[in-house]
Design a protein around this motif. Structure first.
Motif, mmCIF file in Angstrom:
data_model
loop_
_atom_site.group_PDB
_atom_site.id
_atom_site.type_symbol
_atom_site.label_atom_id
_atom_site.label_comp_id
_atom_site.label_asym_id
_atom_site.label_seq_id
_atom_site.Cartn_x
_atom_site.Cartn_y
_atom_site.Cartn_z
ATOM 1 N N PHE A 457 0.793 -1.091 0.322
ATOM 2 C CA PHE A 457 -0.191 -0.121 0.278
ATOM 3 C C PHE A 457 0.807 1.772 -0.376
ATOM 4 C CE2 PHE A 457 -3.050 -2.940 1.863
ATOM 5 C CZ PHE A 457 -4.227 -2.597 0.503
ATOM 6 N N ALA A 458 2.234 1.808 0.525
ATOM 7 C CA ALA A 458 2.729 2.642 0.706
ATOM 8 C C ALA A 458 2.954 2.216 -0.655
ATOM 9 C CB ALA A 458 3.692 1.649 1.742
ATOM 10 N N VAL A 459 3.732 1.699 -1.333
ATOM 11 C CA VAL A 459 4.166 1.537 -2.991
ATOM 12 C C VAL A 459 3.230 2.279 -4.023
ATOM 13 C CG1 VAL A 459 5.390 0.153 -4.816
ATOM 14 C CG2 VAL A 459 6.305 -0.302 -2.861
ATOM 15 N N PHE A 460 2.001 1.689 -3.474
ATOM 16 C CA PHE A 460 1.102 1.981 -4.445
ATOM 17 C C PHE A 460 0.511 3.245 -4.474
ATOM 18 C CE2 PHE A 460 -3.536 3.031 -4.511
ATOM 19 C CZ PHE A 460 -3.747 2.773 -6.244
ATOM 20 N N ILE A 461 0.657 4.147 -2.923
ATOM 21 C CA ILE A 461 0.601 5.588 -3.004
ATOM 22 C C ILE A 461 1.620 6.529 -3.155
ATOM 23 C CG2 ILE A 461 0.119 7.307 -0.746
ATOM 24 C CD1 ILE A 461 -2.841 5.793 -2.068
ATOM 25 N N VAL A 462 2.584 5.859 -3.040
ATOM 26 C CA VAL A 462 3.491 6.848 -3.789
ATOM 27 C C VAL A 462 3.632 6.553 -5.888
ATOM 28 C CG1 VAL A 462 5.555 4.873 -4.009
ATOM 29 C CG2 VAL A 462 6.207 8.082 -3.292
ATOM 30 N N LEU A 463 3.450 5.642 -5.637
ATOM 31 C CA LEU A 463 3.395 5.635 -7.131
ATOM 32 C C LEU A 463 2.013 6.768 -7.888
ATOM 33 C CD1 LEU A 463 4.421 2.134 -8.009
ATOM 34 C CD2 LEU A 463 6.094 3.870 -8.333
ATOM 35 N N LEU A 464 1.191 6.147 -7.012
ATOM 36 C CA LEU A 464 -0.617 7.149 -7.047
ATOM 37 C C LEU A 464 -0.183 8.587 -6.976
ATOM 38 C CD1 LEU A 464 -3.145 7.105 -8.443
ATOM 39 C CD2 LEU A 464 -3.646 7.079 -5.562
ATOM 40 N N SER A 465 0.797 9.051 -6.116
ATOM 41 C CA SER A 465 0.685 10.692 -6.251
ATOM 42 C C SER A 465 2.174 11.029 -7.537
ATOM 43 C CB SER A 465 1.849 10.709 -4.835
ATOM 44 O OG SER A 465 3.319 10.401 -5.200
ATOM 45 N N ARG A 466 2.058 9.638 -7.759
ATOM 46 C CA ARG A 466 3.580 10.473 -8.722
ATOM 47 C C ARG A 466 2.697 10.531 -10.153
ATOM 48 N NH1 ARG A 466 6.388 13.232 -6.379
ATOM 49 N NH2 ARG A 466 5.410 13.445 -4.612
ATOM 50 N N ALA A 467 1.489 9.841 -10.161
ATOM 51 C CA ALA A 467 1.404 9.934 -11.440
ATOM 52 C C ALA A 467 -0.044 10.854 -11.677
ATOM 53 C CB ALA A 467 -0.277 8.113 -11.489
ATOM 54 N N ILE A 468 -0.568 11.241 -10.481
ATOM 55 C CA ILE A 468 -1.611 11.861 -10.376
ATOM 56 C C ILE A 468 -0.874 13.244 -10.345
ATOM 57 C CG2 ILE A 468 -3.044 13.681 -9.153
ATOM 58 C CD1 ILE A 468 -3.474 10.206 -7.586
ATOM 59 N N LEU A 469 0.392 13.652 -10.471
ATOM 60 C CA LEU A 469 1.091 15.144 -10.832
ATOM 61 C C LEU A 469 1.814 15.044 -12.747
ATOM 62 C CD1 LEU A 469 3.277 15.697 -7.248
ATOM 63 C CD2 LEU A 469 1.771 17.036 -8.371
ATOM 64 N N ALA A 470 2.356 13.494 -12.584
ATOM 65 C CA ALA A 470 2.347 12.664 -14.131
ATOM 66 C C ALA A 470 1.783 13.301 -15.268
ATOM 67 C CB ALA A 470 3.178 12.289 -13.754
ATOM 68 N N PHE A 471 0.848 13.476 -14.799
ATOM 69 C CA PHE A 471 -0.732 13.680 -16.060
ATOM 70 C C PHE A 471 -1.792 14.146 -15.794
ATOM 71 C CE2 PHE A 471 0.266 8.590 -15.883
ATOM 72 C CZ PHE A 471 1.098 8.274 -17.558
ATOM 73 N N ASN A 472 -1.128 14.981 -14.689
ATOM 74 C CA ASN A 472 -2.795 16.301 -13.563
ATOM 75 C C ASN A 472 -3.868 15.616 -13.963
ATOM 76 O OD1 ASN A 472 -0.967 18.759 -14.181
ATOM 77 N ND2 ASN A 472 -0.030 18.367 -16.067
#
Length: 692
Positions: A457-472
């Motif tokens: 869940f930690a890995v998922f959330i950190v990747l999701l946080s980057r995806a949110i920013l990367a894809f706006n």
């Protein structure tokens, strides 16, 4: 948990005289910070986790699993051990970890010795790091003690012996609880003072009522026979029989029931203040969904509850609002505070065109004087209201030695109030005289039984946080719908059978596919001819989407709909690829070798299998759904040979449950309904050094 001073704490009658002083100087301290770092830009991604443990002592003869109240002794030992360690004594790519006290005297908190970076090896070191911390703690406990990552101890506050050593609740001088002894609380002056001052400010004990799970032989109506209805030691003792304890509910009356819970929290450093605000907003609608997916607490005070999560218990346990603030009594100015100081977020705060005023649709009281002071200093309306809303709360613990501070070098008065607004997200300004930048803390998840789950869940959330920013990506829905989602997330089996409001179209205007933002700071890779080069690091500093010349704004109600958890994670329609879909697309933009990608996929597969409501069978594969810990615990209790189908979690059942959880964590007991069949608690996965 909060600031641990050595000093003389003030009683509530003393502390309330300094409430305005703390608020005034807290805002002064915030403004000094704001002036110093409001233009700070370019901080790299650094992030970390906080994992909390219950320490349980086993009495095999009596078949009793009890909470060990040796926190002070254990932390002293671990501090000595950790102080003697060097980086050569720790696994590869890891620094010496740290252990911290928590509210419960039976609790430990651990964090990595230094933040993770955005490298793939760091991302994939999380499980190893968590496993090492658990192993280190376990190694220095007594032979019959075990540290558990377990959200709530099922028999905390039961009649009988649930702590080692035993203490009577009759001497609960700070909480006046009918169930919890004084010795359950960390002895540092902050914690009993916090407990007593919440009770004093509120004008009564806290009152927490969870609906009991009605089984075949549960008495109807259920009137709890274990409540000492006639006790007459403290002035608040009659509250239970006078209506505080509800029929057909599990009644709890002390801060320890909530703040004695364990959770998994993550903190991310952002590029700058604007990116932190965007990240904060984007994760607000995600909070309730992750609470449902990590649900792990169905048993309270010796009974099965008809809920699966801790959230309302903690919210109730620190609810210091007066009867007037709760709307139970009329007040001169009709000043009502809708929520406890521990609850879901009340305001979106991004200063961005995508943050429409209509999204902040819930009533939010705020300190008008502080709001105007912040606006006069140059803060925008949205952030000023956020801070002014936090500062409607009184400081609960004030030490006489810290009343007067140097506001240019200290943020302690600000943090006194900021850190006791416990919400699903926390927006964190940089500390004074520190290299740390603007941060966002994600706080909703329940801690899981194994390091593998917590790492996933930690890995998922950190990747999701980057995806949110990367894809706006745009996840905005009205705050009132987020509040409804928080209530739904706690229901029994919400991850499998519940529905939640979520945005239908998360892509930027004019986009039909996920497109990564161009780099805006030096940590990114340079584009090559054709497609941009793949990133070697998870990074910060993604530019926001500029407002298009024309935006077609329809009704807010058309922007979201009810979805199942499976749809939220795996996608629905052409404009919503699902949270897992956006994470997978983001991973495709990274330079990840085959072995690392396989390990990331194992973590994402756990998330996927938790989210899917039923087994998925296709021509080429079968994906079996996995239960939440709450469902597994409930089923374990109900299938126990000594369970009488009366909602009672007996001492024997609790003992066998904790034995089973330990065996699961160590890989001795296989539970394919809860974990992947190839789960092993080995030291985690090590990414190759040369892939940094």
């Amino acid at each position: 948990m909060g600031l641990l001073y050595l000093g003389t704490p003030l009683t509530w009658d003393e502390a309330k005289l300094y409430a305005d002083h703390v608020r005034e100087h807290g805002i002064t301290q915030f403004l000094h910070t704001w002036d110093r770092v409001k233009d700070r830009w370019g901080d790299e991604l650094l992030w970390g986790d906080e994992v909390e443990y219950l320490v349980v002592a086993f009495d095999d003869e009596e078949k009793n699993a009890k909470l060990s109240l040796r926190q002070t002794e254990i932390l002293a030992k671990l501090s000595q051990v950790v102080g003697d360690l060097t980086d050569d004594d720790t696994p590869a790519f890891m620094t010496v970890p740290t252990f911290h006290p928590e509210y419960g005297r039976y609790m430990l908190e651990s964090t990595p010795g230094s933040p993770y970076t955005g490298s793939i090896p760091d991302l994939l070191s999380v499980e190893t790091n968590m496993h090492y911390r658990r192993t280190l703690a376990r190694k220095h406990l007594k032979a019959n003690e075990i540290p558990f990552t377990f959200t709530s101890f099922p028999r905390l506050g039961t009649h009988g012996v649930f702590t080692e050593p035993y203490f009577s609740p009759d001497d609960a001088k700070s909480s006046h609880s009918l169930f919890l002894p004084e010795e359950i609380t960390n002895p540092h002056a902050r914690f009993p003072t916090l407990t007593a001052n919440i009770r004093s400010r509120r004008g009564s004990k806290v009152a927490i009522n969870l609906p009991i799970f009605i089984d075949e032989r549960t008495p109807r109506p259920f009137v709890d026979p274990t409540i000492p209805w006639q006790r007459s030691i403290y002035p608040e003792d009659p509250e239970a029989k006078n209506g505080a304890a509800l029929i057909d509910h599990i009644y709890m009356d002390a801060m320890g029931f909530g703040m004695g819970c364990c959770c998994l929290q993550l903190t991310f450093q952002s590029c700058n203040v604007d990116e932190a605000r965007r990240m904060y907003d984007a994760l607000i609608p995600v909070g309730p969904i992750m609470l449902a997916l990590t649900a792990a607490s169905p048993a309270w005070r010796g009974y099965l509850a008809d809920v699966d999560c801790r959230w309302n218990v903690i919210a109730g346990s620190v609810d210091d609002r007066t009867p007037e603030e709760r709307g139970l009594k009329p007040s001169k100015d009709n000043y009502i505070i809708p929520k406890s100081r521990y609850d879901s977020v009340d305001l979106y705060i991004a200063d961005d065109w995508t943050n429409k005023p209509e999204y902040n649709d819930a009533p939010v009281p705020y300190n008008e004087g502080i709001f105007q002071r912040l606006r006069d200093h140059g803060l925008d309306d949205v952030l000023a209201k956020h801070v002014a809303h936090l500062f409607i709360r009184d400081p609960l613990v004030i030490f006489s030695e810290t009343i007067n501070q140097d506001d240019t070098t200290s943020s302690d008065h600000f943090e006194n109030i900021q850190s006791t607004n416990w919400q699903t997200l926390r927006f964190k300004p940089p500390p004074p005289n520190s290299p740390i930048g603007w941060r966002v803390e994600f706080r909703s998840m329940e801690v899981q039984m194994t390091d593998f789950e917590n790492a996933a869940f930690a890995v998922f959330i950190v990747l999701l946080s980057r995806a949110i920013l990367a894809f706006n990506l745009n996840f905005y829905i009205p705050i009132s719908k987020v509040d409804q989602n928080m209530a739904r997330a706690q229901r029994r089996d919400a991850a499998r059978s519940g529905k939640f409001y979520f945005r239908k179209d998360v892509l930027p205007p004019g986009h039909t596919t996920l497109t990564i933002s161009p780099p805006s700071c030096s940590v990114s890779s340079s584009p090559m001819e054709g497609a941009p080069a793949k990133e070697k690091l998870l990074r910060n500093c993604f530019p926001p989407v500029p407002r298009p010349s024309y935006v077609e704004d329809g009704p807010i109600e058309d922007e979201y709909e009810e979805m199942t958890v499976e749809e939220i994670f795996t996608g629905k329609g052409s404009k919503f690829p699902g949270l897992l879909g956006v994470v997978e697309a983001y991973i495709d933009t990274l330079d990840v070798d085959e072995g690392d990608r396989l390990q990331i996929s194992k973590y994402l597969d756990l998330v996927r299998r938790r989210a899917i409501g039923t087994d998925i069978i296709s021509f080429s594969f079968q994906t079996c759904s996995l239960q939440t810990p709450a469902t597994w615990i409930r089923n374990f209790v109900r299938s126990h040979p000594s369970y009488n189908r009366d909602s009672v979690v007996s001492q024997e059942i609790n003992y066998d449950l904790m034995v089973a959880v330990d065996e699961i964590e160590r890989g001795v007991r296989r539970v394919p309904e809860l974990l992947p069949e190839d789960y092993t608690p080995a030291n985690g996965y090590h990414s190759k050094p040369n892939s940094r």
